[in-house]
Design a protein around this motif. Sequence first.
Motif, PDB file in Angstrom:
ATOM      1  N   PRO A   2       4.152  -6.087 -18.271  1.00  0.00           N
ATOM      2  CA  PRO A   2       3.061  -5.947 -17.300  1.00  0.00           C
ATOM      3  C   PRO A   2       3.096  -6.998 -16.190  1.00  0.00           C
ATOM      4  O   PRO A   2       2.518  -6.795 -15.115  1.00  0.00           O
ATOM      5  CB  PRO A   2       1.795  -6.073 -18.148  1.00  0.00           C
ATOM      6  N   LYS A   3       3.783  -8.127 -16.424  1.00  0.00           N
ATOM      7  CA  LYS A   3       3.884  -9.159 -15.392  1.00  0.00           C
ATOM      8  C   LYS A   3       4.700  -8.674 -14.197  1.00  0.00           C
ATOM      9  O   LYS A   3       4.597  -9.232 -13.110  1.00  0.00           O
ATOM     10  CB  LYS A   3       4.517 -10.420 -15.980  1.00  0.00           C
ATOM     11  N   ARG A   4       5.513  -7.644 -14.429  1.00  0.00           N
ATOM     12  CA  ARG A   4       6.328  -7.103 -13.337  1.00  0.00           C
ATOM     13  C   ARG A   4       5.613  -5.990 -12.582  1.00  0.00           C
ATOM     14  O   ARG A   4       6.116  -5.512 -11.558  1.00  0.00           O
ATOM     15  CB  ARG A   4       7.645  -6.543 -13.894  1.00  0.00           C
ATOM     16  N   LEU A   5       4.465  -5.556 -13.088  1.00  0.00           N
ATOM     17  CA  LEU A   5       3.795  -4.373 -12.555  1.00  0.00           C
ATOM     18  C   LEU A   5       2.578  -4.737 -11.707  1.00  0.00           C
ATOM     19  O   LEU A   5       1.839  -5.668 -12.021  1.00  0.00           O
ATOM     20  CB  LEU A   5       3.349  -3.466 -13.701  1.00  0.00           C
ATOM     21  N   THR A   6       2.388  -3.984 -10.634  1.00  0.00           N
ATOM     22  CA  THR A   6       1.203  -4.103  -9.790  1.00  0.00           C
ATOM     23  C   THR A   6       0.705  -2.702  -9.468  1.00  0.00           C
ATOM     24  O   THR A   6       1.503  -1.811  -9.143  1.00  0.00           O
ATOM     25  CB  THR A   6       1.513  -4.837  -8.470  1.00  0.00           C
ATOM     26  N   ALA A   7      -0.610  -2.491  -9.585  1.00  0.00           N
ATOM     27  CA  ALA A   7      -1.211  -1.190  -9.269  1.00  0.00           C
ATOM     28  C   ALA A   7      -2.022  -1.304  -7.993  1.00  0.00           C
ATOM     29  O   ALA A   7      -2.785  -2.257  -7.812  1.00  0.00           O
ATOM     30  CB  ALA A   7      -2.096  -0.714 -10.421  1.00  0.00           C
ATOM     31  N   GLY A   8      -1.877  -0.331  -7.121  1.00  0.00           N
ATOM     32  CA  GLY A   8      -2.638  -0.331  -5.872  1.00  0.00           C
ATOM     33  C   GLY A   8      -2.888   1.081  -5.390  1.00  0.00           C
ATOM     34  O   GLY A   8      -2.137   2.008  -5.707  1.00  0.00           O
ATOM     35  N   GLY A   9      -3.974   1.258  -4.626  1.00  0.00           N
ATOM     36  CA  GLY A   9      -4.292   2.575  -4.082  1.00  0.00           C
ATOM     37  C   GLY A   9      -4.524   2.492  -2.582  1.00  0.00           C
ATOM     38  O   GLY A   9      -5.118   1.532  -2.098  1.00  0.00           O
ATOM     39  N   ARG A  10      -4.068   3.513  -1.856  1.00  0.00           N
ATOM     40  CA  ARG A  10      -4.231   3.528  -0.402  1.00  0.00           C
ATOM     41  C   ARG A  10      -5.054   4.725   0.067  1.00  0.00           C
ATOM     42  O   ARG A  10      -5.143   5.007   1.256  1.00  0.00           O
ATOM     43  CB  ARG A  10      -2.862   3.523   0.285  1.00  0.00           C
ATOM     44  N   GLY A  11      -5.622   5.436  -0.912  1.00  0.00           N
ATOM     45  CA  GLY A  11      -6.488   6.555  -0.562  1.00  0.00           C
ATOM     46  C   GLY A  11      -5.783   7.564   0.319  1.00  0.00           C
ATOM     47  O   GLY A  11      -4.631   7.919   0.094  1.00  0.00           O
ATOM     48  N   GLU A  12      -6.483   7.996   1.364  1.00  0.00           N
ATOM     49  CA  GLU A  12      -5.945   8.992   2.296  1.00  0.00           C
ATOM     50  C   GLU A  12      -5.341   8.350   3.549  1.00  0.00           C
ATOM     51  O   GLU A  12      -4.965   9.043   4.494  1.00  0.00           O
ATOM     52  CB  GLU A  12      -7.067   9.936   2.731  1.00  0.00           C
ATOM     53  N   TYR A  13      -5.217   7.007   3.539  1.00  0.00           N
ATOM     54  CA  TYR A  13      -4.920   6.284   4.773  1.00  0.00           C
ATOM     55  C   TYR A  13      -3.456   5.897   4.940  1.00  0.00           C
ATOM     56  O   TYR A  13      -3.123   5.072   5.789  1.00  0.00           O
ATOM     57  CB  TYR A  13      -5.809   5.035   4.843  1.00  0.00           C
ATOM     58  N   ASN A  14      -2.584   6.519   4.161  1.00  0.00           N
ATOM     59  CA  ASN A  14      -1.144   6.284   4.312  1.00  0.00           C
ATOM     60  C   ASN A  14      -0.404   7.621   4.267  1.00  0.00           C
ATOM     61  O   ASN A  14       0.512   7.817   3.469  1.00  0.00           O
ATOM     62  CB  ASN A  14      -0.641   5.359   3.196  1.00  0.00           C
ATOM     63  N   PRO A  15      -0.791   8.578   5.130  1.00  0.00           N
ATOM     64  CA  PRO A  15      -0.170   9.909   5.087  1.00  0.00           C
ATOM     65  C   PRO A  15       1.259   9.879   5.606  1.00  0.00           C
ATOM     66  O   PRO A  15       1.611   9.068   6.470  1.00  0.00           O
ATOM     67  CB  PRO A  15      -1.072  10.744   6.006  1.00  0.00           C
ATOM     68  N   ILE A  16       2.101  10.776   5.080  1.00  0.00           N
ATOM     69  CA  ILE A  16       3.458  10.938   5.589  1.00  0.00           C
ATOM     70  C   ILE A  16       3.609  12.288   6.280  1.00  0.00           C
ATOM     71  O   ILE A  16       4.685  12.611   6.790  1.00  0.00           O
ATOM     72  CB  ILE A  16       4.493  10.816   4.455  1.00  0.00           C
ATOM     73  N   ALA A  17       2.528  13.068   6.304  1.00  0.00           N
ATOM     74  CA  ALA A  17       2.535  14.376   6.955  1.00  0.00           C
ATOM     75  C   ALA A  17       1.112  14.694   7.407  1.00  0.00           C
ATOM     76  O   ALA A  17       0.155  14.010   7.018  1.00  0.00           O
ATOM     77  CB  ALA A  17       3.054  15.459   5.999  1.00  0.00           C
ATOM     78  N   THR A  18       0.977  15.718   8.217  1.00  0.00           N
ATOM     79  CA  THR A  18      -0.348  16.120   8.671  1.00  0.00           C
ATOM     80  C   THR A  18      -1.155  16.724   7.525  1.00  0.00           C
ATOM     81  O   THR A  18      -0.593  17.385   6.640  1.00  0.00           O
ATOM     82  CB  THR A  18      -0.242  17.142   9.819  1.00  0.00           C
ATOM     83  N   ASN A  19      -2.459  16.489   7.549  1.00  0.00           N
ATOM     84  CA  ASN A  19      -3.340  17.101   6.553  1.00  0.00           C
ATOM     85  C   ASN A  19      -3.899  18.436   7.030  1.00  0.00           C
ATOM     86  O   ASN A  19      -4.802  18.992   6.397  1.00  0.00           O
ATOM     87  CB  ASN A  19      -4.500  16.146   6.238  1.00  0.00           C
ATOM     88  N   ASP A  20      -3.363  18.952   8.136  1.00  0.00           N
ATOM     89  CA  ASP A  20      -3.855  20.223   8.696  1.00  0.00           C
ATOM     90  C   ASP A  20      -3.245  21.435   8.008  1.00  0.00           C
ATOM     91  O   ASP A  20      -3.676  22.567   8.249  1.00  0.00           O
ATOM     92  CB  ASP A  20      -3.556  20.286  10.201  1.00  0.00           C
ATOM     93  N   THR A  21      -2.216  21.229   7.195  1.00  0.00           N
ATOM     94  CA  THR A  21      -1.579  22.336   6.474  1.00  0.00           C
ATOM     95  C   THR A  21      -1.549  22.031   4.985  1.00  0.00           C
ATOM     96  O   THR A  21      -1.611  20.862   4.572  1.00  0.00           O
ATOM     97  CB  THR A  21      -0.133  22.565   6.962  1.00  0.00           C
TER      98      THR A  21
END
Length: 284
Positions: free
Chosen positions: A234-253
């Motif tokens: 677990p010392k090597r692991l990190t958990a994080g969340g970015r919600g909807e604010y790191n998109p790689i594509a449009t959310n229109d489709t």
Amino acid sequence: MKKNVTMIALVAGTLAFSSCAMKKDLENCQNENRELTNSYQDAKEQLAASQSRVTSLEEQLKQQKELLEEQKRAYTRLQRSLDKSLSNANQNNVSIEKLVDQINESNQYIRHLVEVKTKSDSLNMVLTNNLTRSLSKEELKEVDVQVLKGVVYISLADNMLYKSGSYEINDRAQETLSKIAKIIMDYKDYDVLIEGNTDDVPISRENIRNNWDLSCLRASSVVQYLQNHYGVDPKRLTAGGRGEYNPIATNDTEVGKQRNRRTQIIITPKLDEFMELIEKAPEE
């Protein structure tokens, strides 16, 4: 009278036969419709995966071009620095031997950095190849593995990891996560960041207020799964969340939303090793 009875029986039999035939035709149509729907869904997923890989390759090509340009600029800066050093040496009567020693020290440091980066790039490539070879064709449709700027990104679709609208790991994910865990265990000199991402569709459920919560909870679930089921430190692991604010594509489709709903396992070299190299940089 007998003729009438016979005629009625014949008509009734014909209607019953027609009804059975229609029912069978309906069932055949429904089965065919289900098959077409499944085929259409598979085609959509394959298209999304192909588009993701094209985008990944385009991004890697762009970064290689940027790296080449940076190397050209670094060479230009080095040449200017050398010219300036020679000029200062002539003006200040600095001995050529001392100047050569300074240049050699700088060159040795640069070679050391290059060796470290080359070793890191090689390890990243081996890591990526080992993981890709271990994944099945079906898994490769929903898992994207790429190396960007010396960092390995493993992107997994949400529907292969979690129950719908939930952060609980589903049964489908176990085999894939076991393969990723093996890679993580084999490369102990790397740290691992689990990053949750969502689309922009609002969510509000018990214990999940919004997409921030959902992305963080999903990342935490993967971290704990790797720790509890496969023994990852677990010392090597990190958990994080970015919600909807790191998109790689449009959310229109729908395809775009599907690509944005992902969890990334980001494998990076330990930062303290690079900090030690920076501290060893020769003084000007």
